[in-house]
Design an enzyme around this catalytic site. Structure first.
Site, short mmCIF file in Angstrom:
data_model
loop_
_atom_site.label_atom_id
_atom_site.label_comp_id
_atom_site.label_asym_id
_atom_site.label_seq_id
_atom_site.Cartn_x
_atom_site.Cartn_y
_atom_site.Cartn_z
N THR A 11 42.28 45.69 10.39
CA THR A 11 41.03 45.29 10.19
C THR A 11 40.88 43.74 10.04
OG1 THR A 11 40.17 47.41 8.99
CG2 THR A 11 38.86 45.35 8.57
N ASP A 55 45.35 48.97 15.72
CA ASP A 55 44.66 49.76 14.50
C ASP A 55 45.88 50.44 13.99
OD1 ASP A 55 43.76 51.81 12.69
OD2 ASP A 55 41.85 51.14 13.31
N SER A 56 46.21 50.18 12.59
CA SER A 56 47.44 50.71 11.91
C SER A 56 47.47 52.12 12.18
CB SER A 56 47.90 50.19 10.80
OG SER A 56 47.03 50.74 9.62
N THR A 87 45.21 48.32 7.07
CA THR A 87 45.59 48.92 5.42
C THR A 87 45.87 50.54 5.75
OG1 THR A 87 43.15 49.61 5.29
CG2 THR A 87 43.96 47.66 4.45
N ASP A 88 45.42 51.19 6.83
CA ASP A 88 46.00 52.70 6.71
C ASP A 88 47.29 53.21 6.56
OD1 ASP A 88 43.18 53.30 6.96
OD2 ASP A 88 43.07 53.48 9.00
N ARG A 220 55.83 68.10 -0.16
CA ARG A 220 54.94 67.74 -0.88
C ARG A 220 54.63 68.84 -1.92
NH1 ARG A 220 49.91 64.23 0.71
NH2 ARG A 220 50.38 63.85 -1.44
N GLN A 252 52.70 65.97 -5.34
CA GLN A 252 51.52 65.95 -4.73
C GLN A 252 50.81 64.95 -5.79
OE1 GLN A 252 49.68 69.33 -3.74
NE2 GLN A 252 51.30 70.21 -2.38
N CYS A 253 51.32 65.10 -7.04
CA CYS A 253 50.51 64.02 -7.91
C CYS A 253 50.75 62.63 -7.74
CB CYS A 253 51.11 64.37 -9.38
SG CYS A 253 50.52 65.89 -9.95
#
Ligand code: ASN
Length: 312
Positions: A11, A55-56, A87-88, A220, A252-253
């Site tokens: 971006t 775009d990442s 940023t993605d 996860r 997953q936390c």
């Protein structure tokens, strides 16, 4: 002092098009030139474009290798590096660079923006200026500079999809650097790593499929390291063991990490060869699996070692 900015896309350097924001050559370059001209930043900055700008969302482990090899090839000519990135998947690339750049003794600052530099009110100018300055002041290692914070490159995650303050870091950990006598860049191959999340009553068909087809599994799991004791999960983990593919687990936390053995309900993992990812982020764990699979030695030993402060 001379520095190199490697622009990969994202971006920060996008413009509005009829299909939405898309990367455009010239946006980041113009801002770097303006910041240098105004005297807001000292030192000279050269720019290397990694074209096509992405775009990442479209970045892959091959792109991690491309960034690492530009740093390795130009290492002696520069005192530090900035990587501008979407940023993605910025947290994946930052962690991947930590694992790839053994013996790094200069700062590498990864940054991006939530709004393009071409849009009024963008956070890109601040992030860029802070990153250019951080090349003079940050300790050596791979860091993420975002919204006023300098964060550990292998312990950071994108936690907000719209706010400027979009990243969070797991506190603590050894510095984001892999010690070594001189810089050695490890490249990434084309391994197939499956990410599988636990959920109550989840069908385990895809676990079986992944255990059969993939080169590694990233699980996860719940909380501090539990998973349903289902026959399907056990079968999949046994198949992964038979095939000799690594299976790494993270919680997953987003905070606190896991510790296999805390609960009896985690025995299914511990008894079937799952590696404890402790408090690694999903991003770091995924990049580390790719790193371990392209490492010439034993991937399991590599996964159990703390390489660059990715877990405490
Ligand atoms: N989709 C963009 C990217 O990752 C998001 C951003 O950079 N803020 O390239």
């Amino acid at each position: 002092m001379a520095y190199l900015l490697i622009h990969t896309g994202g971006t920060i350097g996008m413009v509005q098009t009829e299909n939405g924001f898309a990367p455009q050559v010239g946006v980041v370059e113009a801002e770097v030139a303006a910041l240098q001209k105004s005297g807001d930043v000292t030192g000279s900055f050269d720019i290397h474009l990694l074209e096509p700008l992405l775009d990442s969302a479209n970045a892959s482990p091959r792109d991690w290798s491309r960034v690492a090899s530009v740093i390795a090839e130009r290492y002696e000519s520069y005192d530090g590096f900035v990587v501008t990135h979407g940023t993605d998947t910025l947290a994946y690339t930052a962690a991947a660079l930590c694992f790839a750049l053994e013996g790094l003794a200069k700062p590498v600052i990864v940054t991006g923006a939530m709004l393009p530099l071409s849009v009024p009110g963008s956070d890109g100018k601040r992030n860029l200026l802070d990153s250019l300055r951080a090349t003079h002041t940050a300790p050596h290692g791979v860091w993420v500079q975002f919204a006023g914070q300098l964060m550990h490159g292998a312990r950071v995650r994108k936690s907000h999809s719209t706010q400027f303050d979009a990243f969070r870091v797991n506190e603590g950990g050894a510095p984001p650097v892999q010690v070594g006598p001189r810089l050695k860049a490890h490249s990434y191959g084309d391994a197939d790593v499956a990410i599988l999340a636990m959920a109550p009553g989840l069908s385990t068909g895809m676990f079986q499929y992944a255990a059969e087809q993939s080169d590694a599994l990233l699980l996860r799991v719940y909380g501090s390291g539990t998973a349903p004791e289902s026959a399907g999960l056990v079968r999949a983990l046994r198949r992964a063991q038979d095939r000799g593919i690594p299976v790494l687990a993270v919680s997953q936390c987003p905070e606190g990490g896991m510790a296999l053995g805390t609960y009896a309900a985690g025995a299914v993992l511990r008894d079937n060869g799952v590696i404890d990812g402790r408090d690694m982020t999903v991003e770091a764990a995924y990049a580390k699996l790719h790193h371990a699979l392209s490492w010439p030695g034993d991937p399991i030993a590599r996964l159990n070692s703390r390489l660059c402060g990715e877990f405490i």
